[in-house]
Design a protein around this motif. Structure first.
Motif: not given
Length: 213
Positions: A197-213
């Motif tokens: 809500i405050r940061m406009g960031v979805n933590p799960f998307k960050i983690w998914k994008n970080t380790y999807k490679e």
């Protein structure tokens, strides 16, 4: 370019060692409670004191009260190791807003849980709810960071959050200890929605994008 809604307006970045200030305040309150034992009952969060005596400040002050030196040291070590990095990443003002929002709302949810389950004699104390939120934030800000669980086992920060969440769920339902497991979970939950809500960031998307490679 559209202005962001008021709840997403960022602070001007500043870094003034807020983490160390919080640690110092916790240490001072611990010493005061040792000299004045009754102070702990006025600062800890208790359903009866809040409902009957309107001690609403307990939603804030409980975060600075600890039962013993081990309790204090564990929370302050967690705050030090994860808080400094998060504070540097988002700035001291945002960090303080995040810390107190997580701590206060964790207390509010814990209060509701205690109230509706009839746990009127429970005194909630300690920075754990806010510290768990800081751990969550650390895993979002530094998703590739490796944390050495129990100082030995290297685990990516997001996986540490998952492990701790599972431990707290299981312990909350099956453990008879006096540890506030659900308050820890509330810390994770509030942190997730804070970023969303405050940061406009979805933590799960960050983690998914970080380790999807």
């Amino acid at each position: 370019m559209n202005n962001p809604p008021f709840f997403r307006r960022p602070f001007k970045y500043a870094y003034f060692h807020a983490t160390f200030c919080l640690i110092l305040i916790n240490a001072i309150v611990y010493l005061l409670c040792n000299f004045m034992p009754n102070l702990m009952y006025y600062l800890s969060m208790n359903v009866v004191y809040i409902v009957r005596d309107k001690m609403l400040w307990q939603f804030v002050t409980y975060m600075f009260v600890h039962g013993n030196i081990r309790h204090l040291l564990l929370n302050m070590l967690g705050l030090f190791f994860f808080g400094v990095g998060v504070e540097r990443a988002i700035g001291s003002k945002e960090f303080l807003l995040f810390y107190f929002t997580s701590g206060i709302l964790s207390a509010v949810l814990s209060f509701a849980l205690y109230y509706f389950t009839g746990s009127y004699m429970v005194f909630l104390l300690g920075a754990s709810g806010a510290v768990y939120a800081v751990l969550f934030a650390y895993a979002v800000c530094y998703p590739r960071s490796i944390i050495y669980l129990w100082w030995v086992i290297p685990i990516p920060a997001p996986i540490v959050v998952l492990i701790f969440a599972i431990i707290e769920v299981v312990s909350g339902f099956f453990s008879s200890s006096n540890i506030a497991h659900f308050t820890h979970l509330f810390g994770f939950l509030i942190a997730f929605f804070y970023f969303l809500i405050r940061m406009g960031v979805n933590p799960f998307k960050i983690w998914k994008n970080t380790y999807k490679e």
